[in-house]
Design a protein around this motif. Structure first.
Motif, PDB file in Angstrom:
ATOM      1  N   GLY A   1      -4.687   7.328   9.399  1.00 34.03           N
ATOM      2  CA  GLY A   1      -4.832   8.547   8.631  1.00 34.03           C
ATOM      3  C   GLY A   1      -5.509   9.629   9.449  1.00 34.03           C
TER       4      GLY A   1
ATOM      5  N   ASP B   1      -8.227  10.970   8.989  1.00 33.36           N
ATOM      6  CA  ASP B   1      -9.669  10.763   9.135  1.00 33.36           C
ATOM      7  C   ASP B   1      -9.997   9.729  10.215  1.00 33.36           C
TER       8      ASP B   1
ATOM      9  N   ALA C   1       0.847  -1.192   0.000  1.00 26.76           N
ATOM     10  CA  ALA C   1       0.000   0.000   0.000  1.00 26.76           C
ATOM     11  C   ALA C   1       0.881   1.239   0.000  1.00 26.76           C
TER      12      ALA C   1
ATOM     13  N   PHE D   1       0.874   5.439   0.622  1.00 25.89           N
ATOM     14  CA  PHE D   1       0.131   6.518   1.277  1.00 25.89           C
ATOM     15  C   PHE D   1       0.812   7.854   0.985  1.00 25.89           C
TER      16      PHE D   1
ATOM     17  N   THR E   1      -9.023   6.555  10.251  1.00 26.34           N
ATOM     18  CA  THR E   1      -8.986   5.172   9.763  1.00 26.34           C
ATOM     19  C   THR E   1      -7.614   4.549  10.012  1.00 26.34           C
TER      20      THR E   1
ATOM     21  N   GLU F   1      -2.388  -0.930  -3.358  1.00 29.61           N
ATOM     22  CA  GLU F   1      -3.383   0.034  -2.884  1.00 29.61           C
ATOM     23  C   GLU F   1      -2.748   1.418  -2.850  1.00 29.61           C
ATOM     24  N   VAL F   2      -3.432   2.396  -3.428  1.00 32.04           N
ATOM     25  CA  VAL F   2      -2.928   3.767  -3.441  1.00 32.04           C
ATOM     26  C   VAL F   2      -3.896   4.637  -2.651  1.00 32.04           C
ATOM     27  N   HIS F   3      -3.374   5.263  -1.594  1.00 30.03           N
ATOM     28  CA  HIS F   3      -4.199   6.124  -0.730  1.00 30.03           C
ATOM     29  C   HIS F   3      -3.688   7.559  -0.869  1.00 30.03           C
ATOM     30  N   THR F   4      -4.336   8.337  -1.734  1.00 26.62           N
ATOM     31  CA  THR F   4      -3.981   9.745  -1.868  1.00 26.62           C
ATOM     32  C   THR F   4      -4.792  10.560  -0.864  1.00 26.62           C
TER      33      THR F   4
ATOM     34  N   ARG G   1      -0.030  12.288   1.416  1.00 25.40           N
ATOM     35  CA  ARG G   1      -0.967  13.329   1.836  1.00 25.40           C
ATOM     36  C   ARG G   1      -1.443  14.171   0.654  1.00 25.40           C
TER      37      ARG G   1
ATOM     38  N   THR H   1      -4.179  11.252   2.020  1.00 21.24           N
ATOM     39  CA  THR H   1      -4.200  10.531   3.295  1.00 21.24           C
ATOM     40  C   THR H   1      -2.985  10.943   4.108  1.00 21.24           C
TER      41      THR H   1
ATOM     42  N   HIS I   1      -4.924   1.488   9.173  1.00 25.60           N
ATOM     43  CA  HIS I   1      -4.565   0.593   8.078  1.00 25.60           C
ATOM     44  C   HIS I   1      -3.521  -0.397   8.582  1.00 25.60           C
TER      45      HIS I   1
END
Length: 770
Positions: A242, A244, A195, A197, A246, A225-228, A199, A230, A248
């Motif tokens: 993150g 928010d 993954a 991550f 959440t 998995e790409v979490h932009t 921001r 974040t 991971h």
């Protein structure tokens, strides 16, 4: 009478072994500046080339193919290499402050230490995330992860924090390598999940849309998995959170973001930007101290802001070298303007790469081959060092360094015909300043010592003790006077410890190359600081000495020790001599051998820096505790290994003991690299004299071709102790030696009854079937 070489007039100190500084070293190697000395201070001997790090992680390159050997490059450039970490600057005294050694004076200095990931800015990241820099720590963790994945089946979740080119490229390289390892083991690559991550709203924000689209497609195809958008705000064992809220899951977290300047820079007078980077002008000088330069990621060029990219560090090598040269010779400095656009070649782990420059986007396997060609050519500049030719070998006697009136008089004196006799002594004021801060250990028996204004020391011999005297002296074999001082002191103390005595007092004798008083003073201070650390640790009081001028740096000690004796002066049974070998005993060696061949290779640029590091570490290890351990396990004979080599010293023991001895060549502990340098035919200059003792070997002709045979004659500096111990005590003795830090101590042979043949030494190879 020989004329002296050009004395040192100015010191340029390079802090850090980054891409810019390797360029500076190479330029000074090709065109030395007479009177100017370079010193490189760096914690790591091997510095990685960042452009090839992903390829190394992916398994396309070996360790040495992606690292520049700084010690070897410095030797090539005629620069000193100090293996230490800088922790501060004394601007008033013009000194670089180091973590473990005395301060290092500079006339001009440059900082090229890269950036430091600020993992501490996020709760828990410092404890649970692996920053990609410093790279040696990341590499240790990466090797651990590789082994864990290969040997332990089950799911492994890897998270990379940082969506720039560095983070994306590293993630894809890790995924490629780990997946291939699992396939080779006939396991499912699906055990791995990755993954990314960031921001930011998008990955690779400084590259064009086509480049981003290519990598987004690659990441999707490879199920990353790409979490932009974040922002990671908390890291704990096995997970990260993150903004928010959440959480991971992640078993391994790699940090490739939030880089800033090193923390110690905040305590200097240097002007820094908001991220802690050094603010420099067009000439790469600090805005707050013109004697300090900075380059690479650690520098922020205020008139030409650019992103942190290796291409800028590489291209700053030439202008930095030229401006450092100009600064010490009193010439005008030239401005440097970095290019506005640059080519980035970003790999995807699988021998595929993308070229990005402005709006350009080119992708394919051919781009990777192009990148590989560029990277290999860059590394060859610093690892394939050509022999010096022409002007590079002719450092003229005329220096361009600008001197004041007093310095000029000293420089003229230094290169003039020098006097002999007492006229060759180092000046009293220089010597007194160099020694004024040294604090030798106090001993009650010293009645008149180092800081007393008398002609000689006065030392009392305690009742029930006898004196042990020894002397050792040799010229420097490395360019670091501090480390040289430590080795010289350890070497001199070895004879005392080998006899079972305690060190009492030492008198130093040194020769120092002539030059400016400030340079001579610092050399004496650095050298004697190192020596005094060793002497004080041995509870040995430095009581005096003599320092004179010479062509080369050299140091020795006359050491007095104390050993038990009865009222009539007879020695006690605790004394260990060479003549105490007894048949049936085993031979124990406390340190590995190979210093002679390694330092001969170092002088020829034929040794890897890490080999020299390990050799110096061994040479700086005191034999004091080893000697006590051997006595506790009933050793009856002992000697320290020095110039005569293993065979020479063993023969010295067998003759008075009237015994034979057997050595197991397979059991010999060797310093890393010693077998390679011996195999290359690189021998110490003392080796031929030692080889004359080959007549002491039974069936000598049968062993000449054995790869370890030449190491029997290799002269040692500050070598280990060779002792005989009852066979029934050997295992316990070795265990105790290992616990004391003598990790390479080993049983290397045994003592035999005297045979009928004249040759007392038998050889065997325990790895061969007998």
């Amino acid at each position: 009478m020989q004329q002296p070489q050009q004395p040192v007039l100015r010191d340029i100190v390079l802090v850090g072994g980054g891409h810019t500084h390797v360029g500076v070293l190479k330029r000074f190697a090709m065109r030395p500046e007479p009177g100017v000395r370079l010193t490189l201070i760096c914690r790591d001997t091997h510095t990685p080339y960042s452009g090839m790090l992903p390829g190394y992680v992916a398994g396309h390159y070996r360790y040495d193919e992606v690292h520049i050997d700084l010690r070897r490059l410095a030797e090539y450039a005629g620069a000193r290499f100090f293996g230490d970490e800088v922790v501060g600057i004394d601007h008033d005294a013009r000194q670089v402050l180091c973590r473990t050694r005395p301060p290092v004076p500079y006339d001009q200095m440059s900082i090229n230490i890269g950036s430091t990931p600020r993992v501490d800015s996020v709760n828990g990241a410092g404890d649970h995330a692996v920053p990609v820099k410093p790279i040696h720590r990341f590499n240790d963790r990466w090797q651990t992860l590789l082994e864990r994945v290969k040997h332990h089946a089950g799911r492994t979740r890897v998270a990379v924090v940082g969506g720039g080119a560095g983070g994306v490229e590293l993630l894809l390289a890790m995924q490629y390598r780990l997946s291939r390892e699992l396939v080779a083991l006939e396991r499912d690559p699906g055990e791995l999940t990755f993954a990314l991550f960031t921001r930011g709203e998008r990955i690779l924000p400084t590259h064009n849309a086509r480049v981003r689209a290519h990598f987004l497609s690659t990441l999707a195809r490879r199920r990353v998995e790409v979490h932009t958008a974040t922002d990671i705000v908390d890291v704990a064992g096995g997970r990260l959170q993150g903004a928010d809220g959440t959480w991971h899951a992640a078993d391994e977290i790699v940090w490739v973001t939030d880089a800033g300047g090193a923390a110690w820079l905040r305590d200097t007078r240097l002007a820094l930007d908001d991220d802690g980077f050094i603010r420099v002008g067009d000439t790469l000088q600090s805005l707050s101290d013109p004697r300090v330069f900075a380059a690479g990621d650690i520098a922020s060029q205020v008139n030409h802001p650019r992103e942190k990219a290796g291409v800028f560090a590489v291209r700053q090598g030439r202008p930095l070298a030229d401006n450092l040269r100009a600064a010490v010779t009193g010439r005008p400095l030239k401005p440097y303007r970095p290019q506005a656009k640059w080519l980035a070649l970003i790999s995807t782990g699988d021998r595929h790469a993308v070229a990005s420059r402005g709006g350009l986007c080119l992708a394919g396997d051919w781009v990777w081959r192009w990148k590989d060609w560029i990277d290999q050519r860059f590394m060859a500049k610093f690892n394939d060092l050509p022999p010096m030719e022409g002007d590079a070998l002719k450092a003229t006697r005329t220096s361009r360094v600008a001197l004041d009136e007093e310095e000029n008089a000293q420089a003229i004196s230094a290169i003039a015909m020098r006097c002999g006799g007492c006229g060759a002594k180092v000046g009293a004021s220089v010597l007194s300043r160099a020694l004024s801060t040294l604090r030798p250990v106090d001993r009650d028996e010293v009645l008149v010592g180092l800081h007393a204004p008398d002609d000689a020391a006065v030392v009392r011999v305690p009742p029930g003790k006898a004196m042990v005297h020894t002397v050792d002296f040799f010229r420097a074999f490395i360019d670091d006077p501090y480390v040289f001082g430590k080795v010289a002191a350890n070497h001199a103390l070895g004879d005392i410890f080998a006899m079972g005595a305690e060190a009492q007092t030492a008198t130093a004798v040194a020769t120092v190359p002539q030059g400016l008083e400030a340079k001579v003073e610092d050399t004496v201070f650095q050298m004697m600081s190192g020596a005094l650390e060793v002497l004080n640790a041995a509870d040995c009081a430095l009581v005096g000495g003599h320092t004179g001028e010479g062509m080369e740096l050299a140091l020795g000690f006359a050491v007095n020790g104390l050993i038990d004796a009865d009222g009539d002066g007879a020695l006690s049974d605790s004394v260990l001599t060479k003549g105490g070998l007894r048949p049936g005993q085993v031979l124990i060696l406390t340190k590995p051998i190979g210093t002679g061949t390694l330092f001969a290779a170092h002088a020829r640029l034929g040794a890897r820096g890490r080999w020299i590091d390990a050799a110096l570490e061994s040479m700086c290890q005191s034999s004091r505790r080893a000697a006590a351990c051997l006595r506790e396990h009933d050793a009856t004979a002992c000697t320290d290994l020095t110039g005569f080599g293993l065979l020479g010293h063993l023969v010295e023991m067998t003759r008075p003991s009237e015994v034979d001895a057997e050595l197991d060549l397979a059991a010999l502990p060797l310093l890393e690299g010693a077998e390679e340098t011996i195999a290359a035919g690189i021998l110490s200059s003392l080796q031929p004299a030692n080889v004359r003792l080959r007549r002491a070997i039974r069936d000598q002709a049968a062993w000449v071709e054995h790869p370890r045979y030449p190491l029997l004659f290799d002269p040692q500096t500050a070598g280990g102790l060779l002792a005989s111990v009852p066979a029934e005590h050997a295992a316990a003795c070795l265990e105790a030696l290992h616990a004391l830090g003598y990790a390479r101590a080993a049983v290397i042979g045994r003592v035999l009854e005297p045979g009928e043949a004249l040759e007392p030494i038998h050889l065997r190879d325990g790895n061969l079937r007998e």
